[in-house]
Design an enzyme around this catalytic site. Structure first.
Site, PDB file in Angstrom:
ATOM      1  N   ARG A 159       0.835  -1.203   0.000  1.00 18.06           N
ATOM      2  CA  ARG A 159       0.000   0.000   0.000  1.00 18.06           C
ATOM      3  C   ARG A 159       0.866   1.249   0.000  1.00 18.06           C
ATOM      4  O   ARG A 159       0.632   2.189  -0.771  1.00 18.06           O
ATOM      5  CB  ARG A 159      -0.910  -0.026   1.226  1.00 18.06           C
ATOM      6  CG  ARG A 159      -1.762   1.220   1.440  1.00 18.06           C
ATOM      7  CD  ARG A 159      -2.617   1.005   2.689  1.00 18.06           C
ATOM      8  NE  ARG A 159      -3.448   2.163   2.981  1.00 18.06           N
ATOM      9  CZ  ARG A 159      -3.095   3.156   3.779  1.00 18.06           C
ATOM     10  NH1 ARG A 159      -1.898   3.141   4.355  1.00 18.06           N
ATOM     11  NH2 ARG A 159      -3.918   4.156   4.009  1.00 18.06           N
ATOM     12  N   ARG A 224      -7.379   7.699  13.270  1.00 20.87           N
ATOM     13  CA  ARG A 224      -8.357   6.941  14.050  1.00 20.87           C
ATOM     14  C   ARG A 224      -9.797   7.288  13.652  1.00 20.87           C
ATOM     15  O   ARG A 224     -10.694   6.461  13.792  1.00 20.87           O
ATOM     16  CB  ARG A 224      -8.165   7.221  15.536  1.00 20.87           C
ATOM     17  CG  ARG A 224      -6.822   6.762  16.084  1.00 20.87           C
ATOM     18  CD  ARG A 224      -6.703   5.260  16.100  1.00 20.87           C
ATOM     19  NE  ARG A 224      -5.402   4.829  16.600  1.00 20.87           N
ATOM     20  CZ  ARG A 224      -4.973   3.586  16.610  1.00 20.87           C
ATOM     21  NH1 ARG A 224      -5.748   2.627  16.117  1.00 20.87           N
ATOM     22  NH2 ARG A 224      -3.783   3.276  17.075  1.00 20.87           N
ATOM     23  N   GLU A 324     -13.766  -6.008  16.252  1.00 20.45           N
ATOM     24  CA  GLU A 324     -13.430  -4.635  15.862  1.00 20.45           C
ATOM     25  C   GLU A 324     -14.716  -3.943  15.430  1.00 20.45           C
ATOM     26  O   GLU A 324     -15.628  -4.581  14.893  1.00 20.45           O
ATOM     27  CB  GLU A 324     -12.410  -4.651  14.725  1.00 20.45           C
ATOM     28  CG  GLU A 324     -12.004  -3.274  14.221  1.00 20.45           C
ATOM     29  CD  GLU A 324     -10.835  -3.353  13.250  1.00 20.45           C
ATOM     30  OE1 GLU A 324      -9.774  -3.861  13.658  1.00 20.45           O
ATOM     31  OE2 GLU A 324     -10.982  -2.912  12.084  1.00 20.45           O
TER      32      GLU A 324
END
Length: 331
Positions: A159, A224, A324
């Site tokens: 990436r 975040r 998650e």
């Protein structure tokens, strides 16, 4: 209970954020509605309109049967098409773009990530909506391999190589989750706009790009959360039971889920968003082990009553993490 903030106001002159909802509906009907930017189905059973670039089948199974679709809508006329391997749609200053890469055509996981992000970077250079705000990555067998050969770490390496300096001014919010479908498939899609958002960090967690070497040659590059340009919505990255940079409560899904919810509340506070989540705040909970799904659902029903949560079977990027959550908080 949701507390409202008198200080958070939509910024005048900036486009309203896309509305994100879950709905039990035919994908074709949703695609025909005015302002539909993208429609997502989940799992092998999702049936849509594969000829429409706005339809995207995510390679994750939902524990809900049947699963709803996810719908992105904006207050504008929509145009859409293909740019080489990238499918896209745009309207009202917003852009959806997606790509799928078969690893066999790219020399493996690292090559597939490099190819996907290089293609997205090149496509974004042609657009006015080039401020990338939120990215989703779905990776087969994300935890296979050891040390630097783990597939998630290879993904991070590829990436970064494909992006080059595209995120030099700051990272978007992001999710990276492992899927259990075609073992060669990498899926990446994003939301971008004509205006920049505001990256938000969690004071309880080390910023991802500052992780120590133990997490790989290339630190995960994401914020975040991202406060949308009009400050009317917060796009929340994949959030788990990480405090500082360390995973916590290994082997205890309930404790991990409660720690994750604590992290989410800290993130809302950092963004000056109202505390709590409501019926207009769609979330996804990714659960590693199907045997944990019922317990996770029970806790979420108790802790987040009325909040739309899509429960997905997906692997978190660290082996020891069992659950998650990501999603949206609208003001």
């Amino acid at each position: 209970m949701v507390q409202r903030s008198e200080n958070l106001q939509v910024q005048p002159g900036l486009p309203r954020s896309p509305r994100v909802t879950y709905r039990m509906a035919d994908p074709g009907t949703a695609l025909d509605e005015p302002g539909t930017l993208a429609v997502f189905g989940f799992g092998a059973g999702a049936r849509g309109h594969d000829g429409d670039p706005r339809w995207f089948r995510v390679a994750l199974e939902s524990f809900d049967a049947p699963a709803p679709i996810e719908l992105w809508q904006v207050d504008a006329e929509i145009s859409y098409g293909h740019h080489d391997a990238v499918r896209w749609s745009s309207g009202g200053g917003w852009l959806f773009a997606a790509i799928e890469v078969d690893e066999r055509d790219a020399g493996g996981m690292e090559g597939a990530a490099r190819q996907a992000y290089a293609a997205l970077r090149q496509f974004m250079s042609t657009r006015s909506e080039r401020c990338v705000l939120r990215i989703w990555n779905y990776i087969a067998n994300i935890n296979d391999g050891e040390d630097d050969a783990e597939r998630y770490k290879q993904f991070c390496d590829g990436r970064a190589a494909g992006l080059d300096d595209f995120f030099a001014e700051g990272f978007p919010a992001a999710t990276a989750i492992g899927h259990h479908h075609d073992k060669h498939l990498l899926q990446v899609y994003l939301l971008a706009g004509i205006d920049t958002g505001t990256a938000v960090e969690n004071p309880r967690q080390t910023s991802a790009w500052r992780y120590p070497r133990q997490y790989g040659r290339t630190s995960p590059g994401f914020a975040r959360a991202m406060l949308m340009p009009a400050q009317d919505a917060l796009a929340i990255s994949g959030t788990a039971a990480v405090v500082g940079h360390a995973s916590t409560h290994e082997g205890d899904v309930e404790a991990q889920l409660n720690e994750t919810l604590t992290n989410l509340e800290a993130l809302l506070a950092s963004a000056d968003m109202p505390a709590g989540f409501d019926t207009h705040s769609p979330l996804k909970a990714y659960v590693r082990h199907a045997t944990d799904a019922t317990r996770v659902w029970e806790i979420l029903q108790r802790r987040l009553p009325g909040v739309p949560v899509l429960l997905m079977h997906g692997d978190v990027c660290r082996r020891e993490l069992l659950v998650e959550i990501d999603g949206w908080r609208f003001s």
